[in-house]
Design an enzyme around this catalytic site. Structure first.
Site, mmCIF file in Angstrom:
data_model
loop_
_atom_site.group_PDB
_atom_site.id
_atom_site.type_symbol
_atom_site.label_atom_id
_atom_site.label_comp_id
_atom_site.label_asym_id
_atom_site.label_seq_id
_atom_site.Cartn_x
_atom_site.Cartn_y
_atom_site.Cartn_z
ATOM 1 N N ASN A 159 40.252 50.193 36.965
ATOM 2 C CA ASN A 159 40.504 49.684 38.385
ATOM 3 C C ASN A 159 41.694 49.479 38.481
ATOM 4 O OD1 ASN A 159 40.205 48.100 40.550
ATOM 5 N ND2 ASN A 159 39.494 46.255 39.472
ATOM 6 N N LYS B 234 43.123 48.400 41.341
ATOM 7 C CA LYS B 234 43.343 47.440 42.172
ATOM 8 C C LYS B 234 44.278 47.880 43.485
ATOM 9 C CE LYS B 234 42.341 44.083 38.620
ATOM 10 N NZ LYS B 234 42.770 43.000 37.624
ATOM 11 N N HIS C 41 33.749 41.652 41.892
ATOM 12 C CA HIS C 41 35.014 41.506 41.459
ATOM 13 C C HIS C 41 35.694 40.198 41.513
ATOM 14 C CE1 HIS C 41 39.142 41.690 39.280
ATOM 15 N NE2 HIS C 41 38.610 42.574 38.951
#
Ligand code: 13P
Length: 252
Positions: free
Chosen positions: A9, A11, A95
């Site tokens: 991930n 981000k 998340h």
């Protein structure tokens, strides 16, 4: 046997150059990682490029979020069918950064999970407790509440096609990784909650760990009975580190 799964991930990090180098850096070595599933989740603007770079590899593409609606007047949002159009196979839902920064409720997370399933995307459902909740002895009830909310919405059968990610919030981006025992305890609790509703799904459902997973701690974490891989943030921004974590999952 559950096939290990390692998800990167990214981000809100990276640019075109990093997208290309990370995708190529993993894809070029993916033939050595055939016995695990690997997923990269770049930011939306880089999905197109990442898809092109991963084309001939066994690495799958995932998105970091999706909207709970199919289309319409939702400025700035991205729909499930748009993710289909970029060959995404997975999508992260719930998340903790979205739950906290974007005020995503359990109800919204459930709706996002459902819409992902309807579009044949595999939701990676994130659940986990804050430091305060852990200190107050509320870890179990928090995690079970988050999970059960989605089960009540989608039905337990949907968990044939859902990955669960246990991400204690206090471990995310802090370098304070949960110990293998701490993580295993909650993974086993999550599996038990599934088992009470469907034994086969409990056995088959992949539950991955996230929160400061690094090459140095990945092997011991993933070696735990109920930990089936990792959801990796910071360390997924370095292809060598991410590759080492994938290798650690392979040897489980
Ligand atoms: P870090 O690996 O940077 O702690 O992030 C974990 C995470 O939030 C992955 O979704």
């Amino acid at each position: 046997m559950r096939k290990p799964l390692v998800v990167g991930n990214w981000k809100m990090n990276g640019d075109k150059a990093l997208t290309e180098s990370l995708c190529v850096g993993i894809a070029s070595r993916s033939n050595r990682l055939r016995n695990i599933d690997i997923v990269l989740c770049p930011p939306f603007p880089f999905l197109y490029l990442a898809d092109a770079c991963l084309k001939k590899s066994t690495v799958s593409l995932g998105a970091q979020d999706l909207d709970a609606n199919t289309n319409g007047p939702f400025t700035g949002q991205v729909s499930a069918s748009m993710l289909n159009g970029h060959n995404c196979k997975y999508v992260i839902v719930g998340h903790s950064e979205r739950r906290v920064n974007n005020a995503e409720t359990d109800q919204l997370v459930s709706r996002k999970t459902q819409i992902a399933l309807e579009h044949h995307l595999i939701p990676i459902l994130c659940i986990g407790e804050t430091t305060e909740q852990r200190k107050a002895g509320q870890t179990e009830q928090t995690v079970i509440h988050q999970l059960q909310n989605v089960i009540d919405h989608t039905g337990i059968g949907a968990f044939n096609d859902i990955v669960i990610a246990y991400e204690p919030i206090w471990a995310i981006g802090t370098n304070i990784t949960a110990t293998p025992d701490q993580a295993q305890e909650i993974h086993s609790l999550i599996r038990e909650q599934l088992r009470q509703q469907d034994k086969k799904i409990a056995n088959d459902c992949r539950i991955i760990y996230g929160g400061s997973m690094k090459p140095e701690n990945a092997r011991e974490l993933i070696a735990q009975t109920d930990i089936d891989g990792g959801l990796v943030g910071g360390a997924s921004l370095n292809s060598d580190d991410f590759f080492l974590i994938c290798q650690a999952a392979l040897s489980d």
